[in-house]
Design a protein around this motif. Structure first.
Motif, PDB file in Angstrom:
ATOM      1  N   LEU A  91      29.293 -17.421  14.202  1.00 10.08           N
ATOM      2  CA  LEU A  91      28.704 -17.434  12.834  1.00 10.08           C
ATOM      3  C   LEU A  91      27.970 -16.488  12.506  1.00 10.08           C
ATOM      4  N   PRO A  92      28.312 -16.254  10.983  1.00  9.31           N
ATOM      5  CA  PRO A  92      27.467 -15.217  10.546  1.00  9.31           C
ATOM      6  C   PRO A  92      25.944 -15.401  10.531  1.00  9.31           C
ATOM      7  N   GLN A  93      25.087 -14.128  10.277  1.00 10.71           N
ATOM      8  CA  GLN A  93      23.694 -14.359   9.931  1.00 10.71           C
ATOM      9  C   GLN A  93      23.429 -15.377   8.893  1.00 10.71           C
ATOM     10  N   GLY A  94      22.589 -16.425   9.085  1.00 12.34           N
ATOM     11  CA  GLY A  94      21.930 -17.427   8.084  1.00 12.34           C
ATOM     12  C   GLY A  94      22.874 -18.618   7.970  1.00 12.34           C
ATOM     13  N   VAL A  95      23.690 -18.673   9.015  1.00  7.89           N
ATOM     14  CA  VAL A  95      24.653 -20.090   8.775  1.00  7.89           C
ATOM     15  C   VAL A  95      23.912 -20.771  10.202  1.00  7.89           C
ATOM     16  N   GLU A  96      23.824 -22.178   9.739  1.00  9.74           N
ATOM     17  CA  GLU A  96      23.512 -23.006  10.831  1.00  9.74           C
ATOM     18  C   GLU A  96      24.485 -23.969  10.929  1.00  9.74           C
ATOM     19  N   VAL A  97      24.767 -24.538  12.284  1.00 13.36           N
ATOM     20  CA  VAL A  97      25.872 -25.497  12.486  1.00 13.36           C
ATOM     21  C   VAL A  97      25.260 -26.384  13.438  1.00 13.36           C
ATOM     22  N   SER A  98      25.288 -27.935  13.294  1.00 13.23           N
ATOM     23  CA  SER A  98      25.067 -28.847  14.011  1.00 13.23           C
ATOM     24  C   SER A  98      25.988 -29.928  13.979  1.00 13.23           C
ATOM     25  N   VAL A  99      25.988 -30.649  15.216  1.00 17.22           N
ATOM     26  CA  VAL A  99      26.936 -31.878  15.319  1.00 17.22           C
ATOM     27  C   VAL A  99      25.953 -33.191  15.695  1.00 17.22           C
ATOM     28  N   SER A 100      26.040 -34.067  14.950  1.00 18.02           N
ATOM     29  CA  SER A 100      25.227 -35.308  15.282  1.00 18.02           C
ATOM     30  C   SER A 100      26.154 -36.210  16.406  1.00 18.02           C
ATOM     31  N   ASP A 101      25.461 -37.169  16.551  1.00 16.75           N
ATOM     32  CA  ASP A 101      25.722 -38.168  17.784  1.00 16.75           C
ATOM     33  C   ASP A 101      27.113 -38.906  17.264  1.00 16.75           C
ATOM     34  N   ASP A 102      27.296 -39.163  15.734  1.00 21.80           N
ATOM     35  CA  ASP A 102      28.528 -39.990  15.647  1.00 21.80           C
ATOM     36  C   ASP A 102      29.564 -38.777  15.177  1.00 21.80           C
ATOM     37  N   ASN A 103      29.574 -37.578  15.704  1.00 24.98           N
ATOM     38  CA  ASN A 103      30.526 -36.482  15.586  1.00 24.98           C
ATOM     39  C   ASN A 103      30.648 -35.992  14.128  1.00 24.98           C
ATOM     40  N   VAL A 104      29.699 -35.819  13.461  1.00 33.42           N
ATOM     41  CA  VAL A 104      29.862 -35.246  12.055  1.00 33.42           C
ATOM     42  C   VAL A 104      29.322 -33.956  12.151  1.00 33.42           C
ATOM     43  N   LEU A 105      30.195 -32.900  11.700  1.00 30.52           N
ATOM     44  CA  LEU A 105      29.832 -31.476  11.989  1.00 30.52           C
ATOM     45  C   LEU A 105      29.206 -30.968  10.655  1.00 30.52           C
ATOM     46  N   SER A 106      27.920 -30.378  10.526  1.00 31.82           N
ATOM     47  CA  SER A 106      27.220 -29.941   9.400  1.00 31.82           C
ATOM     48  C   SER A 106      26.904 -28.405   9.459  1.00 31.82           C
ATOM     49  N   VAL A 107      27.395 -27.712   8.342  1.00 36.37           N
ATOM     50  CA  VAL A 107      27.368 -26.435   8.211  1.00 36.37           C
ATOM     51  C   VAL A 107      26.393 -26.336   7.084  1.00 36.37           C
ATOM     52  N   LYS A 108      25.255 -25.399   7.187  1.00 39.23           N
ATOM     53  CA  LYS A 108      24.162 -24.830   6.188  1.00 39.23           C
ATOM     54  C   LYS A 108      24.092 -23.434   6.066  1.00 39.23           C
ATOM     55  N   GLY A 109      24.187 -22.899   4.972  1.00 37.37           N
ATOM     56  CA  GLY A 109      24.063 -21.525   4.814  1.00 37.37           C
ATOM     57  C   GLY A 109      23.575 -21.266   3.484  1.00 37.37           C
ATOM     58  N   PRO A 110      23.592 -19.775   3.151  1.00 39.37           N
ATOM     59  CA  PRO A 110      22.846 -19.278   1.797  1.00 39.37           C
ATOM     60  C   PRO A 110      23.702 -19.970   0.374  1.00 39.37           C
ATOM     61  N   LYS A 111      24.967 -20.168   0.737  1.00 42.09           N
ATOM     62  CA  LYS A 111      25.666 -20.894  -0.632  1.00 42.09           C
ATOM     63  C   LYS A 111      25.952 -22.110  -0.633  1.00 42.09           C
ATOM     64  N   GLY A 112      25.211 -22.885   0.294  1.00 45.42           N
ATOM     65  CA  GLY A 112      25.309 -24.409   0.349  1.00 45.42           C
ATOM     66  C   GLY A 112      25.491 -25.163   1.352  1.00 45.42           C
ATOM     67  N   GLN A 113      25.557 -26.304   1.711  1.00 42.79           N
ATOM     68  CA  GLN A 113      25.944 -27.105   2.856  1.00 42.79           C
ATOM     69  C   GLN A 113      26.926 -28.186   2.767  1.00 42.79           C
ATOM     70  N   MET A 114      27.716 -28.411   3.844  1.00 41.01           N
ATOM     71  CA  MET A 114      29.155 -29.104   3.801  1.00 41.01           C
ATOM     72  C   MET A 114      29.023 -29.851   5.090  1.00 41.01           C
ATOM     73  N   SER A 115      29.502 -30.776   5.341  1.00 39.49           N
ATOM     74  CA  SER A 115      29.633 -31.807   6.439  1.00 39.49           C
ATOM     75  C   SER A 115      31.187 -32.038   6.511  1.00 39.49           C
ATOM     76  N   GLN A 116      31.709 -32.467   7.701  1.00 44.80           N
ATOM     77  CA  GLN A 116      32.857 -33.155   8.036  1.00 44.80           C
ATOM     78  C   GLN A 116      32.992 -33.949   9.317  1.00 44.80           C
ATOM     79  N   GLN A 117      33.362 -35.311   9.152  1.00 48.63           N
ATOM     80  CA  GLN A 117      33.616 -35.781  10.100  1.00 48.63           C
ATOM     81  C   GLN A 117      34.695 -35.509  10.890  1.00 48.63           C
ATOM     82  N   VAL A 118      34.617 -35.735  12.156  1.00 49.09           N
ATOM     83  CA  VAL A 118      35.397 -35.031  13.391  1.00 49.09           C
ATOM     84  C   VAL A 118      35.805 -36.250  14.164  1.00 49.09           C
ATOM     85  N   ASN A 119      37.209 -36.264  14.386  1.00 46.94           N
ATOM     86  CA  ASN A 119      37.836 -37.218  15.231  1.00 46.94           C
ATOM     87  C   ASN A 119      37.215 -37.030  16.649  1.00 46.94           C
TER      88      ASN A 119
END
Length: 178
Positions: free
Chosen positions: A5-33
């Motif tokens: 992970l580069p400086q300023g990027v945060e990644v978290s995984v929720s209990d229902d396996n959703v990967l969330s990425v947050k950084g200076p250009k925006g934020q995105m999320s993806q459901q993981v199998n």
């Protein structure tokens, strides 16, 4: 292969396996199998699969690539540059709407997704250029492909919309047949 992970990027995984990425250009999320386990520790994201079966390997590579693109998108962003080649072809950006004159009897108005930032450059004596930037690689690529499909480069004169640096194989035409 871990994702650093580069400086300023945060990644978290929720209990229902959703990967969330947050950084200076925006934020995105993806459901993981649920078969693929995601571990985030010390600025590194790792993916683990339960076995070496073909299906598990495919899912492992898919989610690792999606996560890597999300991390790159929120930290650096993605960019596509397209060139409009043809006499009288014009492109102009009004907010998130592209107004295009592509040799048809009417103008084409193409509305882009709100995440995409678009700029057009028209210099005298040069072809118009469309530059799009976004943090989501999938949305950006889909929009670029749709714009290109409005007037694909033809093989005889090379007129149409093409990606910058794209090579078009030209055909000789019927004059060369004699």
């Amino acid at each position: 292969m871990p994702i650093h992970l580069p400086q300023g990027v945060e990644v978290s995984v929720s209990d229902d396996n959703v990967l969330s990425v947050k950084g200076p250009k925006g934020q995105m999320s993806q459901q993981v199998n649920p078969l693929i386990q995601v571990h985030v520790e010390d600025g590194v994201v790792r993916f683990e699969r339960p076995s070496d079966s073909k299906e598990h390997k495919a899912l492992h590579g898919l989610y690792r690539a999606l996560a890597a693109n999300m991390v790159k998108g929120v930290s650096e962003g993605f960019k596509t540059v397209q060139e409009v080649i043809g006499v009288g072809y014009k492109v102009q950006a009004n907010g998130n709407v592209l107004e295009m004159d592509l040799g048809y009897s009417h103008k084409i108005y193409f509305e882009l997704a709100p995440e995409i930032k678009v700029e057009t450059v028209t210099e005298k004596g040069k072809n118009p250029i469309i530059t799009m930037t976004c943090c989501d690689k999938q949305i950006l690529g889909q929009a670029a492909a749709k714009i290109r499909s409005l007037r694909k480069p033809e093989p005889y004169k090379g007129k149409g919309i093409r990606f910058m640096g794209e090579e078009i194989r030209k055909k000789a035409g019927k004059a060369a047949a004699k």
